[in-house]
Design a protein around this motif. Structure first.
Motif, mmCIF file in Angstrom:
data_model
loop_
_atom_site.group_PDB
_atom_site.id
_atom_site.type_symbol
_atom_site.label_atom_id
_atom_site.label_comp_id
_atom_site.label_asym_id
_atom_site.label_seq_id
_atom_site.Cartn_x
_atom_site.Cartn_y
_atom_site.Cartn_z
ATOM 1 N N ASP A 318 -34.107 0.001 -16.200
ATOM 2 C CA ASP A 318 -35.510 -0.402 -16.254
ATOM 3 C C ASP A 318 -36.194 0.369 -17.375
ATOM 4 O O ASP A 318 -35.919 1.556 -17.577
ATOM 5 C CB ASP A 318 -36.206 -0.101 -14.920
ATOM 6 N N ILE A 319 -37.050 -0.315 -18.109
ATOM 7 C CA ILE A 319 -37.795 0.365 -19.170
ATOM 8 C C ILE A 319 -39.261 -0.016 -19.086
ATOM 9 O O ILE A 319 -39.610 -1.168 -18.829
ATOM 10 C CB ILE A 319 -37.228 0.029 -20.568
ATOM 11 N N THR A 340 -44.773 5.306 -26.232
ATOM 12 C CA THR A 340 -43.812 6.057 -25.422
ATOM 13 C C THR A 340 -42.991 5.057 -24.624
ATOM 14 O O THR A 340 -43.427 3.937 -24.359
ATOM 15 C CB THR A 340 -44.498 7.025 -24.450
ATOM 16 N N TYR A 341 -41.784 5.453 -24.245
ATOM 17 C CA TYR A 341 -40.952 4.641 -23.372
ATOM 18 C C TYR A 341 -40.370 5.519 -22.276
ATOM 19 O O TYR A 341 -40.244 6.734 -22.429
ATOM 20 C CB TYR A 341 -39.820 3.952 -24.150
ATOM 21 N N LYS A 342 -40.033 4.883 -21.176
ATOM 22 C CA LYS A 342 -39.407 5.560 -20.053
ATOM 23 C C LYS A 342 -38.273 4.685 -19.540
ATOM 24 O O LYS A 342 -38.507 3.562 -19.091
ATOM 25 C CB LYS A 342 -40.428 5.825 -18.945
ATOM 26 N N ALA A 376 -34.849 8.863 -18.842
ATOM 27 C CA ALA A 376 -34.931 9.341 -20.224
ATOM 28 C C ALA A 376 -36.253 8.848 -20.813
ATOM 29 O O ALA A 376 -36.621 7.685 -20.651
ATOM 30 C CB ALA A 376 -33.762 8.840 -21.051
ATOM 31 N N GLU A 377 -36.958 9.762 -21.478
ATOM 32 C CA GLU A 377 -38.258 9.420 -22.049
ATOM 33 C C GLU A 377 -38.295 9.782 -23.522
ATOM 34 O O GLU A 377 -37.602 10.680 -23.985
ATOM 35 C CB GLU A 377 -39.381 10.134 -21.303
ATOM 36 N N GLY A 378 -39.119 9.077 -24.258
ATOM 37 C CA GLY A 378 -39.276 9.353 -25.676
ATOM 38 C C GLY A 378 -40.423 8.539 -26.235
ATOM 39 O O GLY A 378 -41.196 7.928 -25.497
ATOM 40 N N GLY A 379 -40.513 8.524 -27.542
ATOM 41 C CA GLY A 379 -41.590 7.776 -28.170
ATOM 42 C C GLY A 379 -41.602 7.969 -29.663
ATOM 43 O O GLY A 379 -40.688 8.563 -30.253
ATOM 44 N N GLY A 380 -42.648 7.479 -30.293
ATOM 45 C CA GLY A 380 -42.745 7.579 -31.732
ATOM 46 C C GLY A 380 -44.036 6.975 -32.224
ATOM 47 O O GLY A 380 -44.962 6.682 -31.453
ATOM 48 N N THR A 381 -44.105 6.785 -33.525
ATOM 49 C CA THR A 381 -45.269 6.227 -34.204
ATOM 50 C C THR A 381 -44.793 5.139 -35.152
ATOM 51 O O THR A 381 -43.718 5.250 -35.739
ATOM 52 C CB THR A 381 -46.016 7.316 -34.990
ATOM 53 N N GLY A 411 -39.445 -4.161 -21.894
ATOM 54 C CA GLY A 411 -40.781 -3.780 -21.456
ATOM 55 C C GLY A 411 -41.781 -4.032 -22.566
ATOM 56 O O GLY A 411 -41.425 -4.116 -23.746
ATOM 57 N N GLY A 412 -43.016 -4.168 -22.194
ATOM 58 C CA GLY A 412 -44.047 -4.439 -23.192
ATOM 59 C C GLY A 412 -45.329 -3.700 -22.889
ATOM 60 O O GLY A 412 -45.553 -3.235 -21.764
ATOM 61 N N ALA A 413 -46.138 -3.582 -23.896
ATOM 62 C CA ALA A 413 -47.448 -2.943 -23.734
ATOM 63 C C ALA A 413 -48.399 -3.530 -24.758
ATOM 64 O O ALA A 413 -48.002 -3.863 -25.882
ATOM 65 C CB ALA A 413 -47.349 -1.433 -23.907
ATOM 66 N N ASP A 414 -49.657 -3.673 -24.368
ATOM 67 C CA ASP A 414 -50.691 -4.107 -25.299
ATOM 68 C C ASP A 414 -51.178 -2.913 -26.099
ATOM 69 O O ASP A 414 -51.660 -1.927 -25.519
ATOM 70 C CB ASP A 414 -51.863 -4.732 -24.548
#
Length: 545
Positions: A318-319, A340-342, A376-381, A411-414
């Motif tokens: 799941d993300i 960010t993602y999880k 696991a989590e992370g992210g970026g720009t 997964g998605g995000a606005d």
């Protein structure tokens, strides 16, 4: 433990206690037919669920009942009107062969080996992975030798007659043998694929020994569901002849060759069972495909007959994703976003080769291995020329280190847009006087002021132009640009000045001149325009005060 199997078993045998897990002593575990699922020899819901039965999972064709982790659905493999099955094994195929040695074709199997439907469902019972399986056949005229494979890799029958996928050490084979000869007893056998096995250890292998080439024995015995055991880790059952469920209704469309009654299972045409994979098999419970098969005999060298294969992805991932509001980048040529993602392994086993891809940012994150229940989590720009967007992220994973990455989630995000309103402000003063020229004394109006970029967030305005109408708003021919093509940073002001010779008083009574100045500019980031104007009136004669 309370047994929920209700069928009357007429076959007489001695049920063997089951407690073997490779390399370990038996540990307390839920019986495969406790609390969650009915294994009694019929497919109908006998009482208020749970425990569930296949009819509840089938849910009148919706295949969405019973709240399992995974359900294949009731997979139809009924032959056509002429008795031709869309897929049966070609001759000489065996369980001890690797999958790339298998082949299939259209054709017919003996009626007793012709599978009409197959099904499997997985449940998490106190953190144990318990899988229920079943099949029905078109005729009961003959012994039933059934096999149920649980593959770690994705396995499928291809249109060219071959199979996709390979065996992986740890693939599970459950053999359920129901012979009809006098004094014969049903037998359950559980093996795992183990490529280190070259042949059977002896004529009567024990649990833990090689049972045949590529197969290691975990269990063999007469484990019939509802036989009195309270901690059985594997069992199977059929609707016995002259038993409580001879015949028994079929919740899905079914027609036996042994009866004129539609949707009714005559004796020994319906088979079901269950296995606690966590306790009996152990190790990684990441399975991807399920296959039901019929066999010519109980031997490992038996020829494979009919089969039904279906996806059965017990591993899951799941993300989720978050995304910031847009902000203008440093060069004001686009927008920046933080995300960010999880990732959560919410399936039954370890995931391998876990990769996260942000589809808009075009960024990839290699997570590697993710244990069951791990996060696991992370992210970026990233940058975009869009002010506000829908950002999606995809995670892929494999059930084994060498398998294809068939497990995925999106997964998605606005990413909210930044509200931008270009703002410009212009001020103006004027004065008038008489000047002497070679043509005589004339009136002259001088004006001045400043233009300011008042846009929020210190955004830049480009192509800033300041124009005065020379006191003739209806005649643009005498308009004069006192600033042109100017760039103004956020909060920056620039002075301007000019003059003109009026053609007439704006007010003949008051002897005054009036003119208007206009300021325009565009935001560098998106080209949207800002506008401002201001007017000033000045008398030809100063006030006497």
């Amino acid at each position: 433990m309370k047994l929920l199997c209700k069928g009357k078993i007429l076959r007489r045998f001695s049920a063997l206690a089951l407690g073997f897990t490779m390399g370990m002593a038996a540990t307390p575990a839920f019986a495969v037919h406790d609390d969650i699922f009915e294994l009694e020899g019929n497919a109908v819901q006998d009482a208020v669920a749970p425990p569930y039965d296949w009819a509840t999972l089938y849910n009148n064709g919706g295949n969405d009942g019973g709240d399992p982790l995974r359900f294949t659905g009731i997979v139809d493999d009924t032959p056509d009107a002429s008795g031709v099955d869309s897929s049966i094994f070609t001759g000489g195929r065996k369980d001890i062969q690797d999958i790339n040695a298998w082949a299939h074709k259209m054709g017919s199997s003996p009626d007793k080996d012709e599978i009409t439907h197959a099904y499997a469902a997985a449940y998490n019972i106190n953190d144990d992975l318990v899988v229920y399986f079943g099949a029905d056949r078109i005729s009961n005229k003959g012994d039933a030798f059934l096999g149920f494979w649980f593959f770690k890799q994705h396995v499928a029958a291809l249109p060219n007659g071959s199979f996709e996928g390979m065996h992986t050490n740890g693939d599970v084979l459950v053999l359920a043998n129901f012979p009809q000869s006098v004094n014969a007893s049903p037998e359950i056998r559980v093996d795992v694929w183990d490529s280190s096995c070259t042949k059977a250890a002896n004529n009567n292998p024990a649990a833990g020994e090689c049972d045949a080439a590529n197969l290691r024995l975990l269990y063999k015995g007469a484990a019939i569901c509802g036989s009195g055991l309270g901690n059985d880790l594997v069992c199977a059952i059929t609707n016995d002849e002259n038993g409580s469920y001879d015949p028994t209704p079929s919740p899905w469309p079914y027609q036996s060759k042994n009866s004129n009654n539609a949707n009714e299972f005559p004796y020994e045409t319906f088979f079901e069972g269950g296995i606690n994979l966590t306790q009996l098999v152990g190790g990684d419970s990441c399975f991807s495909s399920f296959m039901a098969e019929t066999r010519s005999s109980s031997e490992f060298t038996a020829t494979l007959k009919d089969f039904v294969i279906h996806d059965f992805e017990l591993c899951s991932v799941d993300i989720t994703k978050t995304c910031s509001q847009a902000r203008v980048n440093a060069t004001e040529t686009g927008y920046e976003y933080d995300f960010t993602y999880k990732v959560t392994n919410d399936g039954a086993g370890t995931l391998y080769n876990v990769v996260v891809t942000d589809n808009v940012a075009n960024q990839t994150f290699n997570i590697g291995t993710l244990a069951k229940g791990a996060i696991a989590e992370g992210g970026g720009t990233f940058e975009s020329n869009l002010n506000g967007l829908q950002n999606t992220v995809t995670v892929t994973a494999a059930g084994t280190p060498s398998a294809a990455s068939t497990i995925s989630d999106t997964g998605g995000a606005d990413c909210q847009s930044l509200s931008i309103s270009p703002m410009i402000n212009v001020t103006k003063d004027c004065n008038s006087n008489f000047v002497e020229t070679e043509n005589g004394v004339i009136a002259k109006v001088s004006f001045s002021g400043q233009v300011c970029n008042t846009t929020a967030n210190n955004l830049t305005l480009i192509n800033v132009t300041v124009t005065d109408d020379s006191g003739t708003p209806s005649d643009p021919s005498d308009d004069v640009d006192v600033l042109s093509g100017v760039t103004l940073g956020g909060g920056v002001c620039m002075p301007y000045s000019g003059d003109y010779v009026p053609k007439a008083f704006t007010s003949a009574v008051d002897k005054t001149f009036s003119d208007t100045v206009f300021a325009v500019g565009q935001l560098k980031i998106d080209g949207s325009s800002a506008f401002s104007e201001n007017s000033a009136t000045c008398p030809i004669c100063p006030s006497s005060d």
